[in-house]
Design an enzyme around this catalytic site. Sequence first.
Site, short mmCIF file in Angstrom:
data_model
loop_
_atom_site.label_atom_id
_atom_site.label_comp_id
_atom_site.label_asym_id
_atom_site.label_seq_id
_atom_site.Cartn_x
_atom_site.Cartn_y
_atom_site.Cartn_z
N THR A 199 0.99 -1.21 -0.09
CA THR A 199 -0.02 0.01 -0.10
C THR A 199 0.81 1.25 0.14
O THR A 199 1.97 1.23 0.48
CB THR A 199 -1.19 0.02 1.36
N ARG A 200 0.25 2.44 -0.49
CA ARG A 200 1.04 3.56 -0.64
C ARG A 200 0.14 4.51 0.19
O ARG A 200 0.26 5.80 -0.22
CB ARG A 200 1.42 4.20 -2.00
N HIS A 204 -7.78 2.32 5.67
CA HIS A 204 -9.07 2.89 6.14
C HIS A 204 -9.75 1.17 6.63
O HIS A 204 -9.05 0.32 6.22
CB HIS A 204 -10.01 3.40 5.13
N HIS A 207 -9.53 -1.52 4.09
CA HIS A 207 -8.43 -2.35 3.66
C HIS A 207 -8.19 -3.01 4.72
O HIS A 207 -7.56 -4.26 4.60
CB HIS A 207 -7.27 -1.09 3.69
N ARG A 294 -7.91 -3.26 -7.16
CA ARG A 294 -8.28 -2.53 -8.15
C ARG A 294 -7.16 -1.54 -8.76
O ARG A 294 -6.73 -1.11 -7.83
CB ARG A 294 -9.84 -1.91 -8.02
N GLY A 406 2.71 45.20 -7.05
CA GLY A 406 2.41 46.30 -7.88
C GLY A 406 3.31 47.23 -7.71
O GLY A 406 4.45 47.29 -6.75
N LEU A 407 3.09 48.42 -8.45
CA LEU A 407 4.02 49.68 -8.32
C LEU A 407 4.13 50.23 -6.83
O LEU A 407 3.22 49.99 -6.07
CB LEU A 407 3.71 50.60 -9.29
N ALA A 410 1.14 51.88 -5.04
CA ALA A 410 -0.07 51.20 -5.77
C ALA A 410 -1.20 51.02 -4.91
O ALA A 410 -2.54 51.35 -4.79
CB ALA A 410 0.30 49.95 -6.25
N GLY A 411 -0.73 50.89 -3.33
CA GLY A 411 -1.74 50.77 -2.16
C GLY A 411 -1.64 49.41 -1.73
O GLY A 411 -2.50 48.89 -1.00
N LYS A 412 -0.28 48.62 -1.65
CA LYS A 412 0.04 47.36 -1.29
C LYS A 412 -0.07 47.41 0.23
O LYS A 412 -1.12 46.85 0.96
CB LYS A 412 1.21 46.72 -1.79
N SER A 413 0.31 48.44 0.92
CA SER A 413 0.87 48.39 2.16
C SER A 413 -0.76 48.90 2.94
O SER A 413 -1.11 48.32 3.83
CB SER A 413 1.87 49.26 2.60
P1 ADP Z 1 2.58 50.44 -1.64
O1 ADP Z 1 2.81 49.56 -0.34
O2 ADP Z 1 1.99 49.65 -2.68
O3 ADP Z 1 3.75 51.01 -2.09
P2 ADP Z 1 1.05 52.32 -0.06
O4 ADP Z 1 -0.01 51.61 0.34
O5 ADP Z 1 2.32 52.65 0.77
O6 ADP Z 1 1.47 51.84 -1.32
O7 ADP Z 1 0.60 53.66 -0.59
C1 ADP Z 1 -0.72 54.03 -1.22
C2 ADP Z 1 -1.07 55.45 -1.19
O8 ADP Z 1 -2.18 55.46 -1.82
C3 ADP Z 1 -1.40 55.65 0.18
O9 ADP Z 1 -0.95 56.98 0.55
C4 ADP Z 1 -2.96 55.50 0.30
O10 ADP Z 1 -3.56 56.31 1.18
C5 ADP Z 1 -3.35 56.04 -1.19
N1 ADP Z 1 -4.39 55.47 -1.73
C6 ADP Z 1 -5.53 56.29 -2.14
N2 ADP Z 1 -6.49 55.30 -2.71
C7 ADP Z 1 -6.21 53.96 -2.21
C8 ADP Z 1 -6.83 52.57 -2.41
N3 ADP Z 1 -7.86 52.48 -2.93
N4 ADP Z 1 -6.21 51.87 -2.02
C9 ADP Z 1 -5.01 51.73 -1.57
N5 ADP Z 1 -4.27 53.09 -1.33
C10 ADP Z 1 -5.11 54.23 -1.75
#
Ligand code: ADP
Length: 581
Positions: A199-200, A204, A207, A294, A406-407, A410-413
């Site tokens: 068996t591998r 249950h 078996h 089987r 994302g750039l 962009a809004g990652k943090s």
């Molecule tokens: P990253 O981490 O991608 O470099 P940050 O989150 O540090 O970006 O910065 C994003 C900036 O854009 C913040 O100042 C935030 O307040 C602003 N912002 C405006 N609209 C949005 C949105 N819908 N989602 C995220 N950030 C936003």
Amino acid sequence: MAQSTVDVLVPPHGGVLVDLLAPEGALTELKAAASRLPSIQLSDRSVCDLELLATGAFSPLDRFMAQADYQRVLGEMRLSNGHLFPIPVTLPVEDGGAIKLDTEVALRDAKNNLLGTMIVEEAYVWDREEFARQALGSTDAKHPLLAESRRWGPVNLSGKLTVLRLPAHHDFHALRLTPAQVRSRLAAFGRRNVVAFQTRNPMHRVHEELTKRASRAVDGVLLLHPSVGMTKPGDVDHYTRVRTYQALARHHYAPDRILLSLLPLAMRMAGPREAVWHAIIRRNHGANHFIVGRDHAGPGNDSTGKPFYGPYDAQELVTQHERELGITMVPFHELTYLPDEDRYEEGSKIKAGVRTATISGTQVRDDYLNRGRPLPEWFTRPEVAKILAQAYPPRAQQGACVWFTGLSGAGKSTTADVLTALLLERGRQMTVLDGDVVRTMLSKGLGFSREDRDLNIRRIGFVAAEIVRHGGLVICAAVSPYRATRDEARAMVGGDRFVEVFVDTPLEECERRDIKGIYAQARRGEIKNFTGISDPYEPPLKPEITLTTVERTPEDNAKAILGYLLGQGFVVSDEDADAAD
Ligand code: ADP
Ligand code: ADP
């Protein structure tokens, strides 16, 4: 006396149990001599094969196959001396040209431990297509062995082996028995008939039922003989499996009717041919009966969705060779549970209209373990269910990685912050690896060249993978501009628990926000290699989630990610949490 009891067991295939281990007394000298030889590093598969060659599990084969053996095994399932042997056991190497014939080489494992020596008597080129067609009966790229074989070297080596040390196993020491040790344990049971079960998978109730029926039918001992070398990629790990076998053997079998031993076999998933091979290996361990069910050693479906082998092809091939194998097949008829009578019955004996119950392997995972539901007792013994539940906690206790990309700006943090709060609110702890923060600690000193960025992302990926492996949730938020490097992180973490979130904010918008004044600097040329300005950003091709931050707020976006995590089960929904109270 001991000898005569051993004799009640079926003799090995070919009559004599091969033993390639150097005599104890010569070891020191042989090891010293071997340390001066050129070395070949064996793959994990070849290490498994070497162990079974050394201990006689592959008797009468006593070496990695020479070309005459190899070709005849492919074409006729026979060694050149005529003995039935259906599976090639070869030593493929990368650089055959560098090895001189009639010289001795040292064989080492991946960690450079010395295992033995070989006098290279033959080196021959092998053909992958022919191997696949004949040994596997298929050239479909989805066959796991064919897929693996693309990494094997083009030349097979063969020659006389001297094994200096068996590969070390530090797990389940007491269960790691050589064929000779299995034989002597079996002989002590004093029964002629031994039925082996390969068996591998975790075992249950079904078996348990069929192995008990088999040993009762032949009035013999059950050799519970799981493969623990290499099995099909994605199988339940052998540590977990062996714990289930131990629990069963201890609590649910009569001790005078069962021997549990682990077989360090590297399976080929070659269906019918593999079943014949398994039978030979078990005969070498002293079994004269072998259970074939089987789709024995079947690798699932090919790339067109068709099974590689017919469900009973293996039984048919074993039957054809039964006499020569010297082993009687115990065919496993599918057993089905009858809830109204609380017992298992063979499918063919179940009358029409009688209620039956089944749970598939996929259901075990998706409907029970992932959701933290206990497996029903008719299906799995509670001792086994507990071990499986420990090894496969519900998804809400498993790890996952949310990877923002994302750039800059962009809004990652910002989105990650909101998501963190929403998760904490639901009782899940997590680690946040924010690009800017990581660069002050883990990746301090790294710049923004491609090499440095890749190293930064690999470090984040490595830490994320460790967190996920230990059941944690991790949010990573770095620009991570290169697709290939993000894919590396995905591979490290494991694709099924990696949630790539593309924060798709247009460059113009990031530049308009320019919270750190950094885009302005980049435009002035004061910062080099700036993503989006003077360095590329490669958007993900298939992110799990894409966010827009122009039309949607960070709260909207964090909720969308939370929804995804709920849907995947990584977070428990409020209703489920209430229901569990
Ligand atoms: P990253 O981490 O991608 O470099 P940050 O989150 O540090 O970006 O910065 C994003 C900036 O854009 C913040 O100042 C935030 O307040 C602003 N912002 C405006 N609209 C949005 C949105 N819908 N989602 C995220 N950030 C936003
Ligand atoms: P990466 O994934 O490219 O290594 P990080 O998220 O670790 O990026 O760090 C990027 C942060 O560093 C950005 O938010 C930005 O504020 C800052 N930064 C400094 N120089 C650069 C640059 N050349 N390219 C992108 N970001 C930069």
